[in-house]
Scaffold this active site. Structure first.
Site, PDB file in Angstrom:
ATOM      1  N   THR A 185       0.896  -1.266  -0.019  1.00 56.94           N
ATOM      2  CA  THR A 185      -0.053   0.081  -0.170  1.00 56.94           C
ATOM      3  C   THR A 185       0.914   1.415  -0.027  1.00 56.94           C
ATOM      4  O   THR A 185       2.010   1.066   0.574  1.00 56.94           O
ATOM      5  CB  THR A 185      -0.747  -0.037   1.406  1.00 56.94           C
ATOM      6  OG1 THR A 185      -0.034   0.133   2.344  1.00 56.94           O
ATOM      7  CG2 THR A 185      -1.642  -1.148   1.557  1.00 56.94           C
ATOM      8  N   GLU A 331      -5.490  -3.588  -0.761  1.00 54.22           N
ATOM      9  CA  GLU A 331      -6.052  -4.821   0.350  1.00 54.22           C
ATOM     10  C   GLU A 331      -7.285  -5.405  -0.262  1.00 54.22           C
ATOM     11  O   GLU A 331      -7.672  -6.450   0.423  1.00 54.22           O
ATOM     12  CB  GLU A 331      -6.457  -3.966   1.705  1.00 54.22           C
ATOM     13  CG  GLU A 331      -5.448  -3.347   2.251  1.00 54.22           C
ATOM     14  CD  GLU A 331      -4.729  -2.143   2.227  1.00 54.22           C
ATOM     15  OE1 GLU A 331      -5.454  -1.472   1.146  1.00 54.22           O
ATOM     16  OE2 GLU A 331      -4.272  -1.446   2.859  1.00 54.22           O
ATOM     17  N   LYS A 436     -13.954  17.870  10.876  1.00 53.69           N
ATOM     18  CA  LYS A 436     -14.899  17.860  11.952  1.00 53.69           C
ATOM     19  C   LYS A 436     -15.040  19.350  12.425  1.00 53.69           C
ATOM     20  O   LYS A 436     -14.155  19.939  12.861  1.00 53.69           O
ATOM     21  CB  LYS A 436     -14.324  17.183  13.017  1.00 53.69           C
ATOM     22  CG  LYS A 436     -14.709  15.505  13.023  1.00 53.69           C
ATOM     23  CD  LYS A 436     -13.738  14.782  13.880  1.00 53.69           C
ATOM     24  CE  LYS A 436     -13.510  13.199  13.350  1.00 53.69           C
ATOM     25  NZ  LYS A 436     -12.501  12.668  13.647  1.00 53.69           N
ATOM     26  N   TRP A 441     -19.768  16.321  10.899  1.00 57.53           N
ATOM     27  CA  TRP A 441     -18.799  15.806   9.924  1.00 57.53           C
ATOM     28  C   TRP A 441     -19.123  16.659   8.445  1.00 57.53           C
ATOM     29  O   TRP A 441     -20.434  16.816   8.294  1.00 57.53           O
ATOM     30  CB  TRP A 441     -18.808  14.411   9.630  1.00 57.53           C
ATOM     31  CG  TRP A 441     -17.928  13.883  10.740  1.00 57.53           C
ATOM     32  CD1 TRP A 441     -17.382  14.186  11.799  1.00 57.53           C
ATOM     33  CD2 TRP A 441     -17.736  12.494  10.799  1.00 57.53           C
ATOM     34  NE1 TRP A 441     -16.909  13.080  12.528  1.00 57.53           N
ATOM     35  CE2 TRP A 441     -17.102  11.793  11.876  1.00 57.53           C
ATOM     36  CE3 TRP A 441     -18.154  11.382   9.975  1.00 57.53           C
ATOM     37  CZ2 TRP A 441     -16.745  10.556  12.454  1.00 57.53           C
ATOM     38  CZ3 TRP A 441     -17.930   9.916  10.387  1.00 57.53           C
ATOM     39  CH2 TRP A 441     -17.040   9.643  11.577  1.00 57.53           C
TER      40      TRP A 441
END
Lengths: 543, 543
Positions: A185, A331, A436, A441
């Site tokens: 990754t 992944e 935030k 959010w």
């Protein structure tokens, strides 16, 4: 009672056998500086046998790692078949990583051999002396190999050593759970982490790509993987094409819009895969120079970052090309979801669903959880971290790194979003990029999607920056169209009827280019750092 | 080096979870006497949970067998999900077998429970007392259950017992290699033999059906399995549709051309699967009554016996419906090959390839071997017995019956034919039906295919009959169109420029109906016996 079915392992060797026998006449075409090179799948199989013979001869046994440092071309495809099918592990090095990352990765993986494209020799040469486990470099293509020699490694010429070997190889019987390939990754934080694909996961993922709810690759297709073969196995497109007996077109290093459009016109692929940036470039090129025909494409799979609705609509309405979002990550092999709205969906809802990351393909399960790990309902409202599981999803990292990313059998994706009752996933942010503000959010991705639809905006990134009153507020970083004089006030007004009022950014900056990571995504960490260092000229706009 | 992928088992439970969550709004519609019944996949999942609760309550544990004696309908589909997902084994009894065969099969399998459609109660009732292991019968539908009671079994009403149960069930975690379902082959010789499918083989087969080189079922499809769900799991179409989130249309017992055409017009399926006889009936019905629209079908999968070219061309040219041959058998789950000619194949060659049994789908490997077991080349000329292997191909029969059908990891199919370099398989005969004339082989199937194209021929079967000079010669058994006066001389002349001279049959007989096996195939054993007993009026035609 026992099943009476055969115990037939799902392996890349089975894909190799199928592609080079049943689909032996199908062709892979690779772009070169001045034209194209071709070979049949039968010849590809012969070259894979030759390469496997070379690798055995230089001592590759068991599950040793053979790395590649390559573009999308025939030789890279040959390693995709030869290395896993001989029982070794293919490690596709990401050429766009920084030298330190590449050295770290190759050392951790313990790569024994690197197959390198000569056009990348100058990039690899300075790193080579630091790669302790590498004993041999196999150089593909012409050019001076002297810089590679300084690494105190044996340097072989790919064409020369293959030519001396037999076109037959006795492929071993393999356990489907054995390691076939690995990718790291390219996380922007911490060290890269290795994902080790098994033969089984590669086979099943390729099969899923070939299903209609995936990309539906079949023997009547011609597939153009623009997405690099060093990036999550080019989304599994090469294995899927080989499995399906579809022709392949490989762009090598010719990834600019002009070259790609030329390839599409000449070789008429029906399916292509690339990140949105690439298709954005293609769209802008076609706007300036519309006398090109890309209509051979029946489907463009697009992912890696959220796909702007405007891009999808332009391709479909102007060029008759359907762009479908695919979501996944290294992944997840990577295809986990695809955005196929159910039939009979009314037009406006169809487009709303097309803008989502899509539904899980069968085999993949998805759920969202809150900060405490409680599973949230799929009601299209609750927002939490996306977790996935399935036969081609990672359950750990190589050497057990970063166990915090796994939650009793589920992969924690680090993506935040919601799931509707039919399983359509809308990712609103990377967990670490969520803004935030006043306890609520704000989705940076949704703001970016609206902004990019403005005719004067070429690129837009939104990050959270510290705010005394609200804790965090959004900063919009804009690349405007050349010659445009669009202002922050105008863009804020453009947003005003499209998002809730308290999402509207006060902070705006116009730049020539947005910082990107080594794989071309917006580097939000770098954007925040530049903001903190006053590198940006920020205008403040309030009502 | 170990793979880091999750250990996620491939199970019917995973299909159940996927279908009833992501595709919860999709619908299954079943034909009834006077109309249709419907439920959503979400409701289907609730009914499956109720059925599993019923089965647990009456003592079904572990891998006990739950048999069905049912048509294609919602309740049968419910058993497809509930029985394997609870860990038990679904045994679909073939209602068309003879009573002795059914008793033999149910006893050998050790069925504990039979779910029976009340429309079939009269057929099952006389056999029931002979089924030693069966303790409970669950009757689906209305009607008098008294005849079933004579079997000294507990008789429950499906609707009543389900209604009392919870719509939740805690589906157990299962090993993908565990037994999920079983089917018996309906071979015309010897006792039927059991094939036990695993969860893994069922999942992989469904996935293969969903690939573009298979039937390409996706969420935009609506699937009509005409092929019975008691016959090789209806070619895996139900599991594939559930996996893909395609709607399902189940015809129940309404399998006549008029009913099927009505269903197609009203419910507009995009994919259907049935044996050639069914499509032949549909074709003849449409010829007489052309004011019907079956154009919703994008693809008709057809197999079970060779599909006449004339049938495929008529459907494609007259009704815009593509018929593709699928080849397989109970032992192959059943889809092993599909006839998709590569793109760019010239028209005449396209049709020649469409007439073959097709290429193996990825996962399946095919080869032909001679009488000594030597593998023959795929040169399109050598003729031998077809052998196949793959993850959804049987490696043995239940209880190890008839080991002669397995050849070190390969299934001996009992079919004889040739394979071309691209893997297209042309089956020329069942091994036992091949006509051996003067030391050479004559294909009964190829003669039948040519004969059926004659406008006055409704059905044609060719068998080998003893001949003093040539050892065997072909006998043609013809069902002529009503009112036609076509003669053996005319048919022989019709064949003359289409097959080699020494294949032309001398012996001809015209009959009202050709004997068929319990599953509707020509019963060539019976034909040969009738010929031997002088049951046929045979005309001899020589030049």
């Amino acid at each position: 009672m026992h099943s009476t079915m055969q115990n037939y392992p799902l392996t890349i060797t089975a894909i190799l056998r199928h592609a080079t026998s049943v689909h032996r006449a199908r062709r892979v075409t690779a772009a070169t500086e001045g034209g194209y090179r071709q070979c049949s799948y039968r010849e590809l199989g012969q070259q894979a046998a030759q390469l496997a013979n070379v690798l055995r001869r230089i001592g590759i046994t068991g599950d040793q790692r053979v790395a590649t440092f390559m573009w999308n071309n025939i030789e890279h495809l040959t390693t995709y078949l030869a290395v896993p099918a001989m029982g070794a592990v293919l490690h596709t090095l990401n050429i766009r990583l920084f030298a330190d990352q590449i050295a770290y990765i190759a050392n951790e993986a313990g790569d024994a051999v690197i197959v390198v494209d000569m056009s990348l020799a100058a990039l690899l040469a300075p790193i080579l002396p630091r790669l302790d486990s590498v004993h041999t470099v196999i150089a593909v293509g012409d050019g001076d190999t002297a810089p590679l020699e300084h690494g105190r490694k044996t340097v072989l010429r790919y064409a020369d050593v293959l030519a001396r070997e037999s076109t037959e190889f006795s492929w071993p019987d393999l356990d489907e759970y054995s390691a076939a390939a690995m990718c790291y990754t390219s996380g922007t934080t911490g060290n890269p982490k290795g994902v080790v694909y098994s033969h089984r996961s590669s086979f099943l993922h390729a099969m899923a790509v070939c299903t209609s709810n995936g990309i539906g690759i079949g023997s009547t297709d011609c597939v153009l993987p623009v997405v690099p073969m060093f990036h999550a196995n080019a989304w599994g497109l090469p294995y899927a094409a080989l499995m399906a007996g579809a022709d392949l077109v490989l762009p090598d290093r010719h990834l600019d819009a002009r070259s790609l459009i030329g390839m599409i016109e000449k070789l008429r692929p029906t399916v292509a895969g690339a990140v949105p940036t690439i298709w954005n470039d293609v769209m802008h090129y076609l706007e300036k120079d519309p006398a090109h025909d890309i209509s051979s494409l029946r489907l463009v799979a697009c992912g890696g970052s959220a796909v702007p609705m405007s891009l999808m609509r332009t391709f479909e309405e102007k060029y008759g090309v359907q762009i479908r979002q695919l979501w996944g990550m290294t992944e997840t092999s990577p295809m986990a979801t695809m955005a196929w709205p159910p039939p009979g969906t009314p037009d406006h809802q169809h487009w709303a669903l097309r803008a989502t990351q899509g539904q899980p393909v069968c085999g993949v399960e998805a759920r969202i959880v809150d900060d405490d790990g409680t599973v949230l309902p799929n009601d299209g409202k609750a927002v939490g971290e996306l977790e996935v599981r399935g036969p081609w999803i990672a359950g750990s990292y190589y050497l057990g790194r970063d166990e915090s990313k796994f939650d009793s059998g589920w992969l924690r994706t680090g993506d935040v979003g919601r799931i509707d009752p039919q399983g359509f996933i809308t990712l609103t942010d990377r967990a670490k990029d969520v803004i935030k503000s006043g306890g609520e959010w704000i989705s940076s991705v949704e703001l970016e999607n609206v902004l990019i639809a403005h005719p004067d905006v070429i690129e837009a990134a939104v990050v959270g920056v510290p705010d005394e009153r609200w804790q965090e507020r959004p900063l919009a970083v804009i690349v405007a169209r050349e010659g445009s004089s669009v202002s922050a006030e105008q863009l804020r007004a453009f947003l005003a009827d499209k998002v809730v009022r308290w999402w509207l950014p006060e902070r705006w900056t116009f730049v020539d280019a947005i910082p990107r990571t080594s794989v071309g995504k917006f580097d939000k960490k770098a954007i925040r750092a530049r903001y903190a260092q006053n590198d940006y000229a920020v205008s403040e706009v309030r009502d």
